[in-house]
Scaffold this motif. Structure first.
Motif, mmCIF file in Angstrom:
data_model
loop_
_atom_site.group_PDB
_atom_site.id
_atom_site.type_symbol
_atom_site.label_atom_id
_atom_site.label_comp_id
_atom_site.label_asym_id
_atom_site.label_seq_id
_atom_site.Cartn_x
_atom_site.Cartn_y
_atom_site.Cartn_z
ATOM 1 N N LYS B 162 0.827 -1.213 0.000
ATOM 2 C CA LYS B 162 0.000 0.000 0.000
ATOM 3 C C LYS B 162 0.862 1.265 0.000
ATOM 4 O O LYS B 162 0.552 2.250 -0.648
ATOM 5 C CB LYS B 162 -0.916 0.000 1.230
ATOM 6 C CG LYS B 162 -2.227 -0.742 0.974
ATOM 7 C CD LYS B 162 -3.098 -0.772 2.207
ATOM 8 C CE LYS B 162 -2.913 -2.084 2.932
ATOM 9 N NZ LYS B 162 -3.406 -2.123 4.283
ATOM 10 N N LEU B 165 2.051 1.856 -3.418
ATOM 11 C CA LEU B 165 0.922 2.286 -4.224
ATOM 12 C C LEU B 165 0.648 3.774 -3.996
ATOM 13 O O LEU B 165 0.460 4.540 -4.941
ATOM 14 C CB LEU B 165 -0.311 1.448 -3.858
ATOM 15 C CG LEU B 165 -1.478 1.577 -4.825
ATOM 16 C CD1 LEU B 165 -1.105 0.977 -6.171
ATOM 17 C CD2 LEU B 165 -2.722 0.899 -4.261
ATOM 18 N N VAL B 166 0.694 4.166 -2.730
ATOM 19 C CA VAL B 166 0.456 5.577 -2.386
ATOM 20 C C VAL B 166 1.489 6.448 -3.090
ATOM 21 O O VAL B 166 1.153 7.462 -3.719
ATOM 22 C CB VAL B 166 0.526 5.777 -0.852
ATOM 23 C CG1 VAL B 166 0.572 7.258 -0.510
ATOM 24 C CG2 VAL B 166 -0.667 5.113 -0.187
ATOM 25 N N ARG B 168 3.133 5.834 -5.752
ATOM 26 C CA ARG B 168 2.879 5.887 -7.194
ATOM 27 C C ARG B 168 1.689 6.789 -7.504
ATOM 28 O O ARG B 168 1.701 7.539 -8.471
ATOM 29 C CB ARG B 168 2.629 4.483 -7.745
ATOM 30 C CG ARG B 168 3.935 3.733 -7.965
ATOM 31 C CD ARG B 168 3.773 2.483 -8.815
ATOM 32 N NE ARG B 168 4.858 1.573 -8.484
ATOM 33 C CZ ARG B 168 4.710 0.490 -7.724
ATOM 34 N NH1 ARG B 168 3.518 0.156 -7.262
ATOM 35 N NH2 ARG B 168 5.755 -0.250 -7.450
ATOM 36 N N THR B 169 0.661 6.711 -6.674
ATOM 37 C CA THR B 169 -0.527 7.539 -6.913
ATOM 38 C C THR B 169 -0.175 9.018 -6.865
ATOM 39 O O THR B 169 -0.769 9.825 -7.552
ATOM 40 C CB THR B 169 -1.632 7.273 -5.858
ATOM 41 O OG1 THR B 169 -1.318 6.093 -5.176
ATOM 42 C CG2 THR B 169 -2.984 7.182 -6.499
ATOM 43 N N PHE B 170 0.806 9.344 -5.981
ATOM 44 C CA PHE B 170 1.209 10.747 -5.927
ATOM 45 C C PHE B 170 2.145 11.121 -7.064
ATOM 46 O O PHE B 170 2.735 12.192 -7.060
ATOM 47 C CB PHE B 170 1.862 11.054 -4.571
ATOM 48 C CG PHE B 170 0.843 11.257 -3.491
ATOM 49 C CD1 PHE B 170 0.051 12.393 -3.490
ATOM 50 C CD2 PHE B 170 0.661 10.320 -2.493
ATOM 51 C CE1 PHE B 170 -0.900 12.590 -2.497
ATOM 52 C CE2 PHE B 170 -0.285 10.510 -1.504
ATOM 53 C CZ PHE B 170 -1.076 11.644 -1.502
ATOM 54 N N GLY B 171 2.303 10.193 -8.015
ATOM 55 C CA GLY B 171 3.034 10.528 -9.237
ATOM 56 C C GLY B 171 4.531 10.328 -9.180
ATOM 57 O O GLY B 171 5.257 10.861 -10.019
#
Lengths: 281, 269
Positions: B162, B165-166, B168-171
């Motif tokens: 997770k 993933l976080v 990556r989500t923030f770019g």
């Protein structure tokens, strides 16, 4: 009844059983030992031979001859560097016969009374081995410095010590700087003969100095250049029965086999020189 | 559960654990006890020690740098890759740890030697890495890298997906996720693996002797010097071994201390 008393009673029972087992074992041992008369000591048991690594092929062959001549006897070998074997004997390894590639280690064991009456049974002479591509470059001892990469034994191991002695002798006939010219080409000082041989037969080194018996095992991958006998040093191999040998009768029979014409024949075939009978170190 | 049973179980565990501890520690203790202070002094002033110790520290530092530098990306890839091929490759990486060191040395010669696989392709025929300090480093990398890669891979696998993933989500770009998130989170595993791998290369003997040879100041590391001394005087070899054990213990303690600090730092953050 509490758990504790059950536990204690069980402990008593176990202790009694162990005691009984010990008594039984002692009894069998006592009768067995009394029964072991010298007459049949040669027909059963295990003979443990500690021998220098260079003796592996010859001794293995003699070992099967020995087992055939003495049915019921099993011969076990421990082949290793002489220094390692000496350490093991000094630390009380159960050994019947010790065959050394170096008289000095045998002398040290004799001083500690760990071996009985060593006898020289073989000699092994250093030779030059040359890799295939340098075969034309190094054809005599005098041409050794022409090799680009030379591998010798470390001065701490017997082959290295013999090499130093023979190079020093060569200084007298081949020029005072002969040893220095050879040593300028040395790229490694190996800890055993097989490492020297491996590097020459793989072509990593162009020349090295090993025992004749080792050179013979490399076959066509190296050429052998003899060292003039007036310069050469012969490694003497002593053999002795261990002072605390578990099987002294078998041990003496093994030494007799090695010194017999059959033993000498096998040694000669492997490239060993055999000394006059009965020479002592 | 009764108090007696509890005591028994706890006692059983302690006996088993302490049994192994004793087995591991006693030979080291025996080595120290068998070496008198004067023998230790003689050993330390033995002419082989200085150059060998220097060479050992130099080559093991270099090999550790290579193992960590190349092993961390490999472990990251292995931890993320799935499928049968990846598992097969992961097992392949472990193989050098199984090969007897002397055979590993022959294998290295057959690869990088004068008549090796790469001769005439990666370097001109007739030249060779054998008998050089580079060969010592290569032998150490070969035998020690599996320990690091294994520890680092499990370190990366323990990271909570997770968190990645976080990031990556923030770019965050893959390289940034790797260096800023994954590596710091797996730091304890990486450090422990590095320590194991370094210890293995410090003790490396067989592959070095076969591939690099034994020449003072150039390829004679401390274990080779110990074996060379053993051939003439086993007491000197014992004294030298104590030097090796002392150096290794000090540096491994240092790593433990660093590990504890990283762990504490991680909790604080």
């Amino acid at each position: 009844m509490t758990q504790c008393s059950v536990h204690r009673r069980r402990e008593h029972r176990v202790r009694r059983a162990v005691l009984a087992l010990c008594v039984a074992l002692l009894a069998t041992c006592a009768t067995a030992c009394r029964r072991k008369a010298p007459a049949d000591a040669l027909s059963h048991g295990r003979l443990v031979v500690f021998a220098a690594a260079s003796l592996r092929e010859v001794f293995t062959r003699l070992g099967s001859d020995f087992e055939q001549a003495h049915p019921g006897v099993e011969v076990t070998f421990n082949f290793a560097g002489t220094q390692e074997l000496r350490s093991q004997v000094e630390h009380g390894a159960a050994v019947d016969v010790f065959a050394s590639a170096d008289a000095r280690h045998m002398d040290a064991l004799l001083r500690d009374a760990r071996v009985l009456d060593p006898v020289i049974f073989a000699g092994n002479e250093p030779v030059i081995v040359v890799s295939r591509e340098a075969a034309q470059r190094v054809r005599t001892l005098a041409e050794l410095p022409a090799a680009e990469r030379i591998v010798l034994g470390a001065p701490e191991v017997p082959i290295g010590r013999y090499t130093v002695t023979l190079l020093d002798r060569a200084n007298r006939t081949l020029g005072a700087d002969f040893r220095a010219r050879v040593e300028a080409r040395v790229v490694s000082r190996e800890l055993n003969v097989r490492q020297v041989l491996a590097k020459v037969s793989l072509g990593e080194a162009q020349a090295g100095i090993v025992y004749r018996t080792d050179a013979l095992t490399a076959g066509a991958s190296v050429t052998v250049v003899a060292i003039p006998s007036e310069l050469n040093v012969v490694a003497e191999y002593p053999i002795a029965v261990a002072a605390g040998a578990p099987n002294p009768e078998l041990a003496r029979a093994w030494v007799a086999l090695v010194l017999s014409p059959a033993g000498r024949g096998a040694l000669a075939q492997a490239g060993f020189g055999t000394p006059r009978a009965g020479a002592s170190p | 559960m009764s108090a007696g049973r509890l005591r028994l179980e706890r006692g059983g565990l302690a006996v088993a654990g302490w049994g192994l501890l004793g087995f591991l520690a006693l030979p080291v203790v025996a080595l120290f006890l068998a070496t008198s202070p004067s023998a230790l002094r003689d050993g330390l002033s033995h002419p082989l020690v200085g150059p060998a110790l220097r060479l050992s520290l130099l080559t093991t530092s270099l090999s550790l740098a290579i193992v960590v530098g190349l092993g961390t990306p490999l472990a990251w890839w292995l931890a993320n890759a799935s499928g049968r091929a990846a598992r097969a490759l992961e097992t392949l990486v472990q193989l050098p740890a199984v090969i007897p060191p002397a055979v590993a040395g022959v294998a290295l010669l057959l690869t990088f030697g004068r008549r090796g696989l790469l001769a005439g392709w990666a370097y001109p025929t007739g030249s060779s890495l054998a008998f050089s300090t580079t060969a010592v480093v290569l032998a150490e990398v070969f035998v020690s890298a599996p320990y690091f890669v294994q520890a680092a891979t499990s370190g990366f696998r323990r990271i909570d997906p997770k968190l990645l993933l976080v990031a990556r989500t923030f770019g965050a770009a893959p390289l940034r996720v790797f260096s800023r998130v994954a590596v710091p989170l797996a730091a304890p595993g990486l450090l422990a693996g590095g320590a194991m791998s370094w210890a293995r290369s410090l003790g490396e003997f067989g592959a070095t002797l076969m591939f690099a040879g034994n020449l003072e100041g150039r390829t004679q590391t401390l274990p080779l010097a110990i074996y060379t001394a053993f051939e003439s005087d086993s007491r000197v070899a014992q004294a030298l071994s104590i030097v090796l054990v002392a150096v290794a213990y000090t540096l491994l303690l240092l790593v433990r201390w660093l590990l504890a600090r990283t762990a504490a730092g991680g909790e604080a953050a």
